[in-house]
Enzyme design. Structure first.
Site, PDB file in Angstrom:
ATOM      1  N   HIS A 149      45.478  38.111  50.950  1.00 30.03           N
ATOM      2  CA  HIS A 149      45.204  36.899  51.691  1.00 30.03           C
ATOM      3  C   HIS A 149      45.405  36.982  53.032  1.00 30.03           C
ATOM      4  O   HIS A 149      46.527  37.610  53.415  1.00 30.03           O
ATOM      5  CB  HIS A 149      45.620  35.329  51.227  1.00 30.03           C
ATOM      6  CG  HIS A 149      44.961  34.780  50.092  1.00 30.03           C
ATOM      7  ND1 HIS A 149      44.420  33.489  50.203  1.00 30.03           N
ATOM      8  CD2 HIS A 149      44.483  35.328  49.024  1.00 30.03           C
ATOM      9  CE1 HIS A 149      43.673  33.136  48.890  1.00 30.03           C
ATOM     10  NE2 HIS A 149      43.622  34.463  48.347  1.00 30.03           N
ATOM     11  N   THR A 152      38.945  41.109  49.415  1.00 32.86           N
ATOM     12  CA  THR A 152      37.528  41.129  49.817  1.00 32.86           C
ATOM     13  C   THR A 152      36.988  42.157  50.823  1.00 32.86           C
ATOM     14  O   THR A 152      37.709  42.093  52.170  1.00 32.86           O
ATOM     15  CB  THR A 152      37.348  39.609  50.463  1.00 32.86           C
ATOM     16  OG1 THR A 152      37.613  38.583  49.376  1.00 32.86           O
ATOM     17  CG2 THR A 152      35.550  39.310  50.838  1.00 32.86           C
ATOM     18  N   THR A 178      34.146  37.910  46.320  1.00 32.77           N
ATOM     19  CA  THR A 178      33.417  37.598  47.334  1.00 32.77           C
ATOM     20  C   THR A 178      33.943  36.988  48.258  1.00 32.77           C
ATOM     21  O   THR A 178      33.349  36.353  49.308  1.00 32.77           O
ATOM     22  CB  THR A 178      32.087  37.064  46.846  1.00 32.77           C
ATOM     23  OG1 THR A 178      32.103  35.842  46.073  1.00 32.77           O
ATOM     24  CG2 THR A 178      31.220  38.180  45.953  1.00 32.77           C
ATOM     25  N   GLY A 179      35.213  36.347  48.207  1.00 37.66           N
ATOM     26  CA  GLY A 179      35.823  35.698  49.187  1.00 37.66           C
ATOM     27  C   GLY A 179      36.042  34.303  49.284  1.00 37.66           C
ATOM     28  O   GLY A 179      35.326  33.449  48.690  1.00 37.66           O
ATOM     29  N   GLU A 180      36.952  33.815  50.243  1.00 36.17           N
ATOM     30  CA  GLU A 180      37.260  32.626  50.734  1.00 36.17           C
ATOM     31  C   GLU A 180      37.390  32.475  52.267  1.00 36.17           C
ATOM     32  O   GLU A 180      37.628  33.409  52.840  1.00 36.17           O
ATOM     33  CB  GLU A 180      38.291  31.752  49.889  1.00 36.17           C
ATOM     34  CG  GLU A 180      38.614  31.924  48.568  1.00 36.17           C
ATOM     35  CD  GLU A 180      39.332  33.114  48.049  1.00 36.17           C
ATOM     36  OE1 GLU A 180      39.902  33.979  48.931  1.00 36.17           O
ATOM     37  OE2 GLU A 180      39.119  33.259  46.879  1.00 36.17           O
ATOM     38  N   ASN A 205      40.535  33.085  54.741  1.00 37.13           N
ATOM     39  CA  ASN A 205      40.562  34.530  54.783  1.00 37.13           C
ATOM     40  C   ASN A 205      39.901  35.087  55.893  1.00 37.13           C
ATOM     41  O   ASN A 205      40.183  36.182  56.670  1.00 37.13           O
ATOM     42  CB  ASN A 205      40.763  35.379  53.681  1.00 37.13           C
ATOM     43  CG  ASN A 205      41.847  35.003  52.668  1.00 37.13           C
ATOM     44  OD1 ASN A 205      42.973  34.819  52.986  1.00 37.13           O
ATOM     45  ND2 ASN A 205      41.352  34.948  51.128  1.00 37.13           N
ATOM     46  N   GLY A 249      31.339  32.949  37.626  1.00 37.20           N
ATOM     47  CA  GLY A 249      29.756  32.535  37.004  1.00 37.20           C
ATOM     48  C   GLY A 249      28.911  33.839  36.708  1.00 37.20           C
ATOM     49  O   GLY A 249      29.278  34.779  36.874  1.00 37.20           O
ATOM     50  N   LYS A 252      40.079  29.490  32.517  1.00 28.97           N
ATOM     51  CA  LYS A 252      40.570  27.951  32.707  1.00 28.97           C
ATOM     52  C   LYS A 252      40.299  27.492  31.125  1.00 28.97           C
ATOM     53  O   LYS A 252      41.023  26.811  30.617  1.00 28.97           O
ATOM     54  CB  LYS A 252      39.847  27.200  33.714  1.00 28.97           C
ATOM     55  CG  LYS A 252      40.288  27.656  35.013  1.00 28.97           C
ATOM     56  CD  LYS A 252      39.521  26.811  36.222  1.00 28.97           C
ATOM     57  CE  LYS A 252      39.725  27.695  37.541  1.00 28.97           C
ATOM     58  NZ  LYS A 252      38.663  28.692  37.693  1.00 28.97           N
TER      59      LYS A 252
END
Length: 326
Positions: free
Chosen positions: A38, A74, A105-107, A110, A174, A193
């Site tokens: 990160h 990423t 594919t990230g956030e 970052n 997903g 989860k």
């Protein structure tokens, strides 16, 4: 046989502490350590943010016989995919074991702080296709000229190539990323989860895509986040660095302060309900055993937080790993 990895949270611990935890994990009997990558952490008040690739160099020198992996990096903005390939090759040469490249594919926490636009998923997925194509071709030894929509290379080549195979794992939450992993990566990473949801939304779509492509073996790396505490106060204390991880809008927000404020406005109970929780070893076994048996995982990563992390790592080695390895 399943490999067991211990998760090093670079958003909570400073690099010298991560190295200490990794050494304890090796002593405890883990096969691998997986480290997050990160620029910003999930909250701003109980946090850290080291340069993971430098930390991986230290880990590779100290833990020569342990597998290492990113969980995840990423390769889409801050670092060109060609440089990611170069980093992988260098780490591979330092370790006598296997380096696993985990990508996602990230956030925006970052990318946004450094001035990059964080687009919608469709563009991120298309970028990932190009990035993984470049990384794989460079790791294979190719002298690469590549003209893509997002990335270009001009006679790029790794003059310090890897000595061994570098498996590439794509994180998926997903069906879209699940099918992307089946087509462009060597394996699928999934944070579990709810096991039933994970199978329906990720495992099954990835298996179906693999079959369409004629791939007979879907490689799976599972992980699950758990608070290890026998009372609410200790559970909350252990989660302080991670409470922004489940905050609404977490993918788009760039400021850890905002993620902290958002998560704290929800209240402790709601935030803690978004994580697994165990108060003893048997409860931990019940959480992680399905990842071994039901998912047939090649790698299971234990993501765990407690108020005494060194003591917890030692306990995992003495009491959890032997039960999971049966």
């Amino acid at each position: 046989m399943t490999k067991f990895s211990y998760f090093l949270g670079s958003e909570q611990w400073q690099p010298e502490e991560l190295l200490e935890h990794a050494q304890l994990a090796r002593k405890a009997g883990f096969d691998m350590v997986t480290i997050s990558e990160h620029f910003h952490p999930w909250v701003d008040d109980h946090s850290a943010s080291n340069f993971t690739w430098a930390t991986l160099g230290a880990l590779a020198r100290e833990l020569k016989n342990m597998d290492l992996g990113t969980g995840v990096t990423t390769p889409l903005w801050r670092i060109h995919p060609g440089v990611i390939a170069q980093a992988c090759a260098t780490i591979d040469r330092f370790t006598k074991s296997t380096f696993h490249l985990g990508v996602g594919t990230g956030e925006n926490i970052n990318e946004g702080p450094l001035g990059y636009e964080f687009p919608k998923y469709e563009e991120r997925a298309n970028r990932m296709k190009e990035a993984l194509t470049i990384i794989k071709r460079l790791l294979s030894g190719e002298k690469l000229t590549f003209e893509g929509e997002y990335y270009n290379t001009n006679s790029a080549k790794l003059y310090t190539p890897p000595l061994k195979e570098v498996p590439i794992w794509l994180a998926a939450g997903g069906p879209k990323s699940a099918t992307l992993a089946a087509e462009y990566a060597d394996g699928l990473m999934i944070s579990v989860k709810n096991p039933e949801d994970a199978y329906e939304k990720v495992i099954n779509p990835s298996k179906q895509k693999s079959e369409e492509l004629g791939k007979t073996n879907l490689r799976v790396h599972t992980y699950r986040w758990t608070m290890f505490a026998d009372n609410d106060e200790d559970a909350w204390e252990s989660l302080k660095s991670w409470r922004g991880l489940r905050a609404p809008n977490r993918l788009q927000e760039l400021d850890p302060m905002v993620l902290r404020e958002t998560s704290d406005s929800l209240g402790r109970e709601e935030i803690m309900s978004k994580f697994s929780r165990a108060g003893n070893i048997e409860e931990l076994v019940n959480i992680y055993k399905p990842l071994v048996e039901d998912f047939e995982s090649e790698i299971v990563t234990i993501q765990i937080s407690s108020i005494d992390q060194p003591k917890t790592i030692e306990l995992l080695g003495k009491e959890l790993l032997p039960k999971l390895k049966k």
